[in-house]
Design an enzyme around this catalytic site. Structure first.
Site, short mmCIF file in Angstrom:
data_model
loop_
_atom_site.label_atom_id
_atom_site.label_comp_id
_atom_site.label_asym_id
_atom_site.label_seq_id
_atom_site.Cartn_x
_atom_site.Cartn_y
_atom_site.Cartn_z
N ASP A 1 34.46 39.84 47.18
CA ASP A 1 35.63 40.35 46.59
C ASP A 1 35.53 42.06 46.92
O ASP A 1 34.60 42.55 47.46
CB ASP A 1 35.75 40.18 45.04
CG ASP A 1 34.56 40.25 44.14
OD1 ASP A 1 33.69 41.07 44.77
OD2 ASP A 1 34.46 39.52 43.43
N ASN B 1 33.45 35.42 30.97
CA ASN B 1 34.61 34.43 30.68
C ASN B 1 34.68 33.22 31.83
O ASN B 1 35.70 32.43 31.88
CB ASN B 1 35.98 34.94 30.98
CG ASN B 1 36.50 35.66 32.45
OD1 ASN B 1 35.59 35.39 33.12
ND2 ASN B 1 37.54 36.39 32.43
N HIS C 1 34.35 33.66 35.05
CA HIS C 1 34.93 33.56 36.28
C HIS C 1 33.81 33.82 37.44
O HIS C 1 32.66 34.19 37.27
CB HIS C 1 35.87 34.87 36.59
CG HIS C 1 34.91 36.21 36.56
ND1 HIS C 1 35.54 37.25 35.64
CD2 HIS C 1 34.16 36.65 37.36
CE1 HIS C 1 34.66 38.28 35.78
NE2 HIS C 1 33.90 38.02 36.95
N GLU D 1 39.61 34.52 37.95
CA GLU D 1 39.68 34.60 36.70
C GLU D 1 39.98 33.19 36.07
O GLU D 1 40.63 32.24 36.65
CB GLU D 1 40.57 35.58 36.08
CG GLU D 1 40.27 36.86 36.50
CD GLU D 1 39.26 37.78 35.69
OE1 GLU D 1 38.48 36.94 35.23
OE2 GLU D 1 39.16 39.08 35.80
#
Length: 268
Positions: free
Chosen positions: A67, A137, A139, A144
């Site tokens: 990313d 979380n 990811h 996400e």
């Protein structure tokens, strides 16, 4: 899914470095998928040490990063290009012209850039080993929660939790992007091997959801349950919420016997 539990974060980095070192030593033109964040830094430090000791070379390696932030120039100290240069590329013999990130400059169409990145990966022969971290979380990359499990490289809006977790890296008056380009979950699953590193108690809930929870877009990392060659490397803190830890330790001992005789990889 192979789950390997070590005493501490340094052992996690050492083991991850073994996987990378064997690949780039034994394969003629290896393709690495790389990650940023605090967890892989110790891995890159070990790889630099191995290179300096003459144990490995990145001369024939191609790399694709997971990313990159949208709206940040690669010379910006917050860019992931800068991160990779500082932590790995500047210290080994990799050809930077063969190191790629999913960038999208001002005025470029992010949808077209995502398709272009996918094409570049395919033209390189696909990713042999994809390094991953995991967000609190769940990811992976910047996929996400609620990201499609069939997603490809695209633009994503970062959650408030991710922005909060990453805010420590930005000064109060510094621009913090809310958008990023990221490989999709399906892109990650296309890698021949996936190695996810997780350390620290703050990752324990996400690790449990990934390994033993339901396959769900709510925990994007749970998609690794579908990968034939997924390796999850943990320290005791990150593994603290897993059940059946004794089984994972037992299974690792048995796998080590095979690895010692035949190597870490069964194919490339």
């Amino acid at each position: 899914m192979q789950v390997i539990i070590f005493d501490d974060a340094q052992q996690v980095a050492d083991n991850a470095a073994q996987w990378v070192a064997e690949l780039i030593t034994k394969k003629t033109n290896p393709v690495l998928g790389l990650a940023t964040g605090s967890t892989p830094i110790s891995l890159y430090q070990q790889l630099v040490l191995k290179y300096q000791a003459g144990e490995i070379s990145f001369k024939n390696t191609t790399s694709f990063n997971l990313d990159e932030y949208l709206g940040i120039d690669e010379d910006n100290s917050q860019s992931y290009r800068h991160f990779m240069n500082e932590n790995l590329f500047n210290h080994v013999d990799i050809n930077k012209a063969k190191t790629f990130l999913p960038t999208c400059s001002q005025g470029e169409n992010p949808r077209e850039q995502g398709l272009r990145y996918e094409e570049m990966i395919n033209n390189a022969g696909g990713i042999d080993l994809q390094i991953l971290g995991i967000g609190a979380n769940g990811h992976i990359g910047f996929n996400e929660p609620t990201s499609s499990l069939a997603s490809r490289t695209r633009i994503k809006t970062l959650t408030q939790q991710t922005l909060s977790d990453n805010s420590r890296l930005f000064s109060p008056d510094e621009f913090q992007p809310t958008l990023a380009m990221t490989m999709g979950i399906a892109t990650i699953l296309d890698a021949r091997y996936v190695l996810l590193m997780a350390t620290g108690e703050n990752k324990a809930k996400a690790v449990k959801d990934m390994v033993t929870g339901a396959l769900s877009a709510v925990c994007p990392a749970s998609a690794l349950q579908m990968h034939e060659n997924a390796i999850v490397v943990l320290d005791k803190a990150a593994a603290s919420q897993l059940d059946d830890k004794e089984y994972y330790l037992w299974a690792d001992k048995q796998n080590n016997k095979i690895n010692e005789e035949f190597g870490l990889y069964h194919n490339y």
